[in-house]
Design a protein around this motif. Structure first.
Motif, short mmCIF file in Angstrom:
data_model
loop_
_atom_site.label_atom_id
_atom_site.label_comp_id
_atom_site.label_asym_id
_atom_site.label_seq_id
_atom_site.Cartn_x
_atom_site.Cartn_y
_atom_site.Cartn_z
N GLY A 95 1.17 -1.21 -0.38
CA GLY A 95 -0.27 0.20 0.04
C GLY A 95 0.68 1.59 -0.07
N PRO A 96 1.40 0.94 0.91
CA PRO A 96 2.33 2.62 1.05
C PRO A 96 3.42 3.06 -0.38
CG PRO A 96 2.42 1.41 3.21
CD PRO A 96 1.99 0.59 2.19
N GLN A 97 3.64 1.49 -0.75
CA GLN A 97 4.65 1.61 -1.72
C GLN A 97 4.07 1.87 -3.17
OE1 GLN A 97 6.19 -2.33 -3.53
NE2 GLN A 97 7.59 -1.83 -5.17
N VAL A 98 2.87 1.81 -3.46
CA VAL A 98 1.62 2.03 -4.31
C VAL A 98 1.15 3.75 -4.76
CG1 VAL A 98 -0.76 2.30 -5.51
CG2 VAL A 98 0.67 -0.24 -4.52
N PHE A 99 1.08 4.30 -2.66
CA PHE A 99 0.76 5.82 -3.12
C PHE A 99 2.16 6.57 -3.10
CE2 PHE A 99 -3.04 3.50 -0.94
CZ PHE A 99 -4.08 3.87 -1.68
N GLY A 100 3.09 5.65 -2.47
CA GLY A 100 4.28 6.82 -2.69
C GLY A 100 4.65 6.67 -4.05
N ALA A 101 4.05 5.54 -4.71
CA ALA A 101 4.47 5.90 -6.74
C ALA A 101 3.62 6.99 -7.01
CB ALA A 101 4.53 4.40 -7.37
N LEU A 102 2.62 6.83 -6.55
CA LEU A 102 1.23 8.07 -6.94
C LEU A 102 2.49 9.76 -7.18
CD1 LEU A 102 -0.93 8.97 -8.59
CD2 LEU A 102 -1.75 8.95 -6.39
N MET A 103 2.77 9.54 -5.79
CA MET A 103 3.09 11.02 -5.57
C MET A 103 4.26 11.02 -6.24
SD MET A 103 0.87 12.50 -3.21
CE MET A 103 0.00 11.95 -3.98
N ALA A 104 5.11 10.32 -6.35
CA ALA A 104 6.91 10.55 -6.85
C ALA A 104 6.25 10.21 -8.64
CB ALA A 104 7.21 9.43 -6.73
N GLY A 105 5.08 9.82 -9.16
CA GLY A 105 5.01 9.71 -10.76
C GLY A 105 5.53 8.95 -11.47
N ASP A 106 5.85 8.03 -10.79
CA ASP A 106 6.14 6.11 -10.81
C ASP A 106 5.39 5.25 -11.47
OD1 ASP A 106 7.62 4.62 -11.58
OD2 ASP A 106 8.60 3.84 -9.41
N PHE A 107 4.39 5.41 -12.40
CA PHE A 107 3.91 4.52 -12.84
C PHE A 107 4.56 3.66 -13.89
CE2 PHE A 107 2.32 9.20 -14.15
CZ PHE A 107 0.96 9.12 -12.68
N SER A 108 5.27 2.89 -13.75
CA SER A 108 5.70 1.50 -13.67
C SER A 108 5.70 1.18 -11.96
CB SER A 108 7.50 1.31 -13.66
OG SER A 108 7.95 1.78 -12.41
N ILE A 109 5.37 1.56 -11.43
CA ILE A 109 4.29 1.04 -9.58
C ILE A 109 2.95 1.55 -9.62
CG2 ILE A 109 4.73 0.47 -7.41
CD1 ILE A 109 6.94 -0.40 -9.30
N PHE A 110 2.35 2.51 -9.71
CA PHE A 110 1.18 3.08 -9.45
C PHE A 110 0.46 2.93 -10.97
CE2 PHE A 110 -2.30 5.75 -9.67
CZ PHE A 110 -2.92 5.64 -8.60
N PRO A 111 -0.39 1.55 -10.88
CA PRO A 111 -1.40 0.83 -12.30
C PRO A 111 -2.12 2.65 -12.90
CG PRO A 111 -1.41 -0.15 -9.81
CD PRO A 111 -0.81 0.84 -10.06
N PRO A 112 -2.11 3.13 -14.15
CA PRO A 112 -2.35 3.97 -14.36
C PRO A 112 -3.95 3.45 -14.91
CG PRO A 112 -1.02 3.49 -15.37
CD PRO A 112 -0.42 2.67 -14.51
N MET A 113 -4.46 4.41 -13.41
CA MET A 113 -6.07 3.62 -14.37
C MET A 113 -6.48 4.29 -15.82
SD MET A 113 -6.87 2.62 -11.45
CE MET A 113 -6.18 2.78 -10.05
N ALA A 114 -7.52 3.57 -16.16
CA ALA A 114 -7.70 3.39 -17.63
C ALA A 114 -8.73 2.76 -18.09
CB ALA A 114 -6.46 3.09 -18.46
N GLY A 115 -10.10 3.20 -18.73
CA GLY A 115 -11.45 2.76 -18.94
C GLY A 115 -11.38 2.34 -20.63
N GLN A 116 -12.13 1.46 -20.30
CA GLN A 116 -12.62 0.53 -22.23
C GLN A 116 -12.58 1.34 -23.52
OE1 GLN A 116 -16.59 -2.33 -21.38
NE2 GLN A 116 -16.54 -0.17 -19.95
N GLY A 117 -12.90 3.04 -23.01
CA GLY A 117 -12.17 3.58 -24.54
C GLY A 117 -10.65 3.69 -25.20
N CYS A 118 -9.60 3.20 -24.33
CA CYS A 118 -8.07 2.87 -24.60
C CYS A 118 -7.95 2.77 -25.76
CB CYS A 118 -7.38 2.18 -23.58
SG CYS A 118 -7.13 3.25 -22.13
N GLY A 119 -8.65 1.62 -26.83
CA GLY A 119 -8.23 1.27 -27.57
C GLY A 119 -9.15 1.93 -28.74
N LEU A 120 -10.04 3.01 -28.61
CA LEU A 120 -10.45 3.92 -29.33
C LEU A 120 -9.80 5.17 -29.76
CD1 LEU A 120 -14.42 3.04 -28.41
CD2 LEU A 120 -12.75 2.05 -30.80
#
Length: 228
Positions: A175-200
């Motif tokens: 948990g702290p690792q993921v939220f720390g990655a969010l604060m640091a902008g590290d999207f190799s750790i924090f999962p970039p949220m995305a919806g079903q429209g990505c492929g379009l």
């Protein structure tokens, strides 16, 4: 505008309306729509009913969208989920919705408050490319019962997405690792949220251009259908 989901919005609607705000409430099923805003037809002046309802319009739930429209009792319905262009808008209107709510498409715009490389990630994702667009249930520090989220697959998800129970066991450290990655902008750790429209999404353009294209494409689709 106040956007709500889950539970009864009534305690908040009156206060929001008194402050001059519109209220949008997410309703995933017809039963939920009937419970939250179905009485609007009988009580047009009610301050307990939301201004609009949002429901899914993804390909597997188009029947649900139609049922929500029927159950909403005159409350405007916005369709959401997998809509990234005018074809999606035209389809939603054909299902009886009054409009659409587009989320992921606006992440791939210069105005989005996300790093430019993340906007590019949303553009390059293709749903038919295995492993780039996963759906997982978070089992870390905060748990929303029954909720799943979609995210672009990264190193963290590659390791943990298929092992939710193990992730839950290690939540205290992950948990702290993921939220720390969010604060640091590290999207190799924090999962970039995305919806079903990505492929379009095929390019990164300003949000005004997204709206213009969407409306023009929807108008063209509807005009073509009118000639059938």
């Amino acid at each position: 505008m106040l956007s709500l989901a889950w539970g009864d919005p009534a305690p908040f609607v009156a206060r929001a309306h008194a402050a001059g705000m519109r209220v949008v409430h997410q309703v995933p099923t017809a039963a939920e729509a009937r419970a939250r805003c179905g009485g609007r037809r009988r009580r047009r002046s009610s301050v307990r009913a939301p201004t609009a309802a949002v429901t899914s319009a993804s390909s597997v739930r188009c029947r649900s969208c139609r049922r929500v429209v029927d159950a909403a009792g005159g409350v405007p319905v916005l369709a959401a989920g997998g809509i990234s262009d005018g074809r999606g808008l035209a389809a939603a209107l054909a299902l009886g919705a009054d409009g659409v709510l587009m989320g992921t498409r606006f992440l791939a715009t210069p105005e989005a408050a996300i790093p430019g490389r993340l906007a590019e990630d949303h553009r390059r994702v293709r749903r038919d490319h295995d492993g780039t667009h996963g759906r997982h249930r978070p089992r870390l520090a905060l748990v929303w019962p029954g909720a799943e989220v979609r995210a672009i697959r990264n190193a963290f998800l590659a390791e943990w997405a298929d092992r939710p129970d193990a992730a839950g066991t290690h939540a205290a450290e992950l948990g702290p690792q993921v939220f720390g990655a969010l604060m640091a902008g590290d999207f190799s750790i924090f999962p970039p949220m995305a919806g079903q429209g990505c492929g379009l999404i095929h390019d990164i353009v300003r949000r005004g251009e997204v709206v213009r294209r969407t409306v023009e494409e929807a108008r063209a689709v509807l005009q073509r259908l009118a000639r059938l």
